[in-house]
Design a protein around this motif. Structure first.
Motif, PDB file in Angstrom:
ATOM      1  N   GLU A  24     -35.178 -23.836  -8.185  1.00 45.90           N
ATOM      2  CA  GLU A  24     -36.283 -23.475  -7.312  1.00 45.90           C
ATOM      3  C   GLU A  24     -36.027 -22.198  -6.511  1.00 45.90           C
ATOM      4  O   GLU A  24     -36.828 -21.808  -5.674  1.00 45.90           O
ATOM      5  CB  GLU A  24     -36.553 -24.628  -6.337  1.00 45.90           C
ATOM      6  N   LEU A  25     -34.889 -21.524  -6.778  1.00 48.56           N
ATOM      7  CA  LEU A  25     -34.525 -20.365  -5.966  1.00 48.56           C
ATOM      8  C   LEU A  25     -35.478 -19.197  -6.165  1.00 48.56           C
ATOM      9  O   LEU A  25     -35.910 -18.912  -7.291  1.00 48.56           O
ATOM     10  CB  LEU A  25     -33.106 -19.908  -6.312  1.00 48.56           C
ATOM     11  N   GLU A  26     -35.776 -18.522  -5.095  1.00 49.32           N
ATOM     12  CA  GLU A  26     -36.468 -17.238  -5.131  1.00 49.32           C
ATOM     13  C   GLU A  26     -35.439 -16.164  -4.787  1.00 49.32           C
ATOM     14  O   GLU A  26     -34.486 -16.406  -4.043  1.00 49.32           O
ATOM     15  CB  GLU A  26     -37.610 -17.219  -4.096  1.00 49.32           C
ATOM     16  N   PRO A  27     -35.591 -14.953  -5.360  1.00 51.44           N
ATOM     17  CA  PRO A  27     -34.633 -13.879  -5.027  1.00 51.44           C
ATOM     18  C   PRO A  27     -34.572 -13.672  -3.514  1.00 51.44           C
ATOM     19  O   PRO A  27     -35.591 -13.607  -2.823  1.00 51.44           O
ATOM     20  CB  PRO A  27     -35.224 -12.663  -5.736  1.00 51.44           C
ATOM     21  N   LEU A  28     -33.364 -13.588  -3.012  1.00 45.73           N
ATOM     22  CA  LEU A  28     -33.164 -13.434  -1.573  1.00 45.73           C
ATOM     23  C   LEU A  28     -31.982 -12.508  -1.346  1.00 45.73           C
ATOM     24  O   LEU A  28     -30.898 -12.741  -1.885  1.00 45.73           O
ATOM     25  CB  LEU A  28     -32.898 -14.794  -0.922  1.00 45.73           C
ATOM     26  N   GLN A  29     -32.191 -11.466  -0.598  1.00 48.40           N
ATOM     27  CA  GLN A  29     -31.128 -10.525  -0.294  1.00 48.40           C
ATOM     28  C   GLN A  29     -30.498 -10.886   1.041  1.00 48.40           C
ATOM     29  O   GLN A  29     -31.169 -10.928   2.079  1.00 48.40           O
ATOM     30  CB  GLN A  29     -31.678  -9.093  -0.237  1.00 48.40           C
ATOM     31  N   ASP A  65     -26.470 -10.469  -9.214  1.00 52.69           N
ATOM     32  CA  ASP A  65     -27.230 -10.707  -7.988  1.00 52.69           C
ATOM     33  C   ASP A  65     -28.711 -10.353  -8.119  1.00 52.69           C
ATOM     34  O   ASP A  65     -29.571 -11.084  -7.640  1.00 52.69           O
ATOM     35  CB  ASP A  65     -26.618  -9.901  -6.838  1.00 52.69           C
ATOM     36  N   ALA A  66     -29.015  -9.225  -8.757  1.00 53.04           N
ATOM     37  CA  ALA A  66     -30.410  -8.817  -8.873  1.00 53.04           C
ATOM     38  C   ALA A  66     -31.203  -9.771  -9.756  1.00 53.04           C
ATOM     39  O   ALA A  66     -32.418  -9.837  -9.674  1.00 53.04           O
ATOM     40  CB  ALA A  66     -30.486  -7.393  -9.433  1.00 53.04           C
ATOM     41  N   LYS A  67     -30.501 -10.514 -10.582  1.00 53.47           N
ATOM     42  CA  LYS A  67     -31.167 -11.432 -11.503  1.00 53.47           C
ATOM     43  C   LYS A  67     -31.539 -12.740 -10.833  1.00 53.47           C
ATOM     44  O   LYS A  67     -32.624 -13.284 -11.045  1.00 53.47           O
ATOM     45  CB  LYS A  67     -30.261 -11.695 -12.702  1.00 53.47           C
ATOM     46  N   LEU A  68     -30.639 -13.251  -9.991  1.00 53.15           N
ATOM     47  CA  LEU A  68     -30.853 -14.565  -9.384  1.00 53.15           C
ATOM     48  C   LEU A  68     -30.910 -14.533  -7.860  1.00 53.15           C
ATOM     49  O   LEU A  68     -31.390 -15.479  -7.244  1.00 53.15           O
ATOM     50  CB  LEU A  68     -29.751 -15.528  -9.827  1.00 53.15           C
ATOM     51  N   GLY A  69     -30.392 -13.476  -7.256  1.00 51.55           N
ATOM     52  CA  GLY A  69     -30.392 -13.418  -5.800  1.00 51.55           C
ATOM     53  C   GLY A  69     -29.049 -13.785  -5.201  1.00 51.55           C
ATOM     54  O   GLY A  69     -28.244 -14.500  -5.817  1.00 51.55           O
ATOM     55  N   ALA A  70     -28.791 -13.284  -4.001  1.00 53.86           N
ATOM     56  CA  ALA A  70     -27.503 -13.519  -3.351  1.00 53.86           C
ATOM     57  C   ALA A  70     -27.296 -14.983  -2.999  1.00 53.86           C
ATOM     58  O   ALA A  70     -26.162 -15.469  -2.953  1.00 53.86           O
ATOM     59  CB  ALA A  70     -27.396 -12.647  -2.098  1.00 53.86           C
ATOM     60  N   ALA A  72     -28.082 -17.515  -4.793  1.00 54.74           N
ATOM     61  CA  ALA A  72     -27.560 -18.189  -5.978  1.00 54.74           C
ATOM     62  C   ALA A  72     -26.056 -17.980  -6.098  1.00 54.74           C
ATOM     63  O   ALA A  72     -25.313 -18.885  -6.470  1.00 54.74           O
ATOM     64  CB  ALA A  72     -28.269 -17.663  -7.224  1.00 54.74           C
ATOM     65  N   ARG A  73     -25.607 -16.756  -5.779  1.00 57.45           N
ATOM     66  CA  ARG A  73     -24.157 -16.518  -5.834  1.00 57.45           C
ATOM     67  C   ARG A  73     -23.432 -17.434  -4.855  1.00 57.45           C
ATOM     68  O   ARG A  73     -22.378 -17.997  -5.195  1.00 57.45           O
ATOM     69  CB  ARG A  73     -23.850 -15.056  -5.506  1.00 57.45           C
ATOM     70  N   PHE A  74     -23.971 -17.586  -3.668  1.00 51.52           N
ATOM     71  CA  PHE A  74     -23.337 -18.458  -2.675  1.00 51.52           C
ATOM     72  C   PHE A  74     -23.228 -19.886  -3.206  1.00 51.52           C
ATOM     73  O   PHE A  74     -22.190 -20.542  -3.079  1.00 51.52           O
ATOM     74  CB  PHE A  74     -24.132 -18.427  -1.374  1.00 51.52           C
ATOM     75  N   LEU A  75     -24.285 -20.378  -3.812  1.00 51.42           N
ATOM     76  CA  LEU A  75     -24.278 -21.758  -4.309  1.00 51.42           C
ATOM     77  C   LEU A  75     -23.356 -21.913  -5.507  1.00 51.42           C
ATOM     78  O   LEU A  75     -22.634 -22.912  -5.627  1.00 51.42           O
ATOM     79  CB  LEU A  75     -25.704 -22.172  -4.668  1.00 51.42           C
TER      80      LEU A  75
END
Length: 386
Positions: A24-29, A65-70, A72-75
């Motif tokens: 359900e993630l939306e890209p988030l910087q 990161d640009a593909k899934l958002g920051a 997602a990296r944290f998770l």
């Protein structure tokens, strides 16, 4: 029915919760966190804050990161840390959990980047975990996630291009990973297509040449020298370590052992070998024990080319060896004397040979340990190879 392994209730299980979140993630910087003053050192200078984990940006952002958002990296990082913290005890569960992340969303690039970042942390991996855990995880994910090998290949090429600028410790860890990966995938690697074979013609001390020499030197710790060499292109064999010396021990029975080795390699039957062994009268010891020693040594030398050869000759002449008194429960110590004489100059291959003979039931593991501890020279030298 299936039951959870003992202690499984203690295993962190964040992945099931994260899978739904990732979908359900939306890209988030997220703003980058820089070091901030937290106090003063002995000299009064302000000391910057430090973080226990520093992620490496190895691929272009469009793959991570640009593909899934920051977020997602944290998770992904949180799930990875939890899985690697228990990797040694629950490897299969941890690999399945990490593979489940890639099924929930296309995060292979993020996952691989975080694994390589974990592997390349200095001075060591976070949380005091084994640096070998990400090595195994990278290889296991290549086996179970179809798209993962392509991503790992991209990182391999990126890191290979940075050799010479990396810390020497990181070069050694990458060599460990490459050696393990090669051993697990029958040394299938695009050496020539990627131009890695050109390192063989580079001068001594070239970072890429040194790196591949380290990787192949580690590979022969997992696979017999012959098995590594035959899988490499001809142009790469100059990077192999020196060939280990494995052969007939220098004894009074050397000629007979060489004759028996020739007979074994011609695949003569046990009955044909028995004619030569039975006619031999060993001096200075009981006749049967000396005959068993000569026969055992010949079988080991004939099987020393590879683990497959060793298993084959042990199976073919098992009855003949038993007829001369070999028994795993009682004869392991005598057999280990022969093993040590054959592989004395190649302790790494001796480890693999002993392990295979234990699997074949030719040696008794407890007796092997007792034999090793009874050799003071081996114990004092940290028992190299055993």
């Amino acid at each position: 029915g299936w039951q959870a392994p003992a202690g499984a209730a203690l295993l962190p299980q964040p992945v099931e919760r994260l899978q739904d979140v990732l979908l359900e993630l939306e890209p988030l910087q997220v703003p980058r966190l820089e070091g901030t003053p937290v106090g003063h050192g002995p000299s009064g200078a302000v000391q910057p804050a430090t973080y226990r984990h520093a992620g490496l940006a190895l691929l272009p952002p469009e793959h991570t990161d640009a593909k899934l958002g920051a977020a997602a990296r944290f998770l992904v990082r949180a799930a990875l840390f939890d899985c690697l913290a228990t990797f040694q005890s629950f490897k299969n569960y941890a690999v399945a959990s990490l593979a489940g992340l890639t099924a929930a969303c296309e995060c292979e690039g993020l996952l691989a980047e975080e694994l390589f970042s974990y592997l390349l942390q200095l001075p060591g991996p976070p949380r005091g975990a084994s640096p070998f855990a990400p090595v195994v995880a990278l290889v296991e994910l290549c086996k179970v996630v179809p798209s993962f090998p392509r991503v790992v290949a991209g990182f391999a090429r990126q890191l290979y291009g940075r050799l010479g600028r990396l810390d020497a410790e990181l070069d050694a860890r990458l060599a460990l990973w490459l050696a393990y990966h090669l051993c697990c995938f029958a040394f299938q690697w695009p050496w020539e297509r990627w131009g890695w074979h050109e390192a063989a013609g580079a001068p001594e001390g070239d970072p890429r040449r040194v790196f591949l020499e380290k990787a192949l030197s580690r590979a022969v710790l997992h696979t017999f020298f012959e098995g590594v060499e035959k899988q490499l292109p001809e142009s790469m064999r100059a990077l192999m370590p020196p060939r280990p010396i494995v052969g007939v021990p220098d004894t009074d029975d050397e000629d007979l052992i060489k004759y028996l080795v020739g007979c074994i390699r011609k695949k003569q039957t046990g009955a044909e070998l028995e004619q030569a062994v039975g006619a031999y009268k060993g001096a200075g010891s009981e006749e049967g024990s000396r005959q068993r020693e000569v026969l055992t040594t010949a079988v080991l030398v004939a099987g020393s080319k590879s683990l497959t050869h060793l298993s084959t000759v042990l199976g073919r002449y098992r009855e003949l060896l038993a007829a001369y008194g070999h028994d795993a429960a009682q004869g392991t110590a005598a057999a280990m004397d022969c093993v040590h004489a054959v592989w004395e100059s190649s302790p790494e291959e001796m480890v693999m040979a002993v392990d295979r003979m234990c699997q074949e039931g030719f040696l008794e593991p407890a007796q092997v340990l007792a034999w090793t501890l009874g050799r003071e020279a081996l114990v004092e030298a940290a028992a190299p190879g055993l």
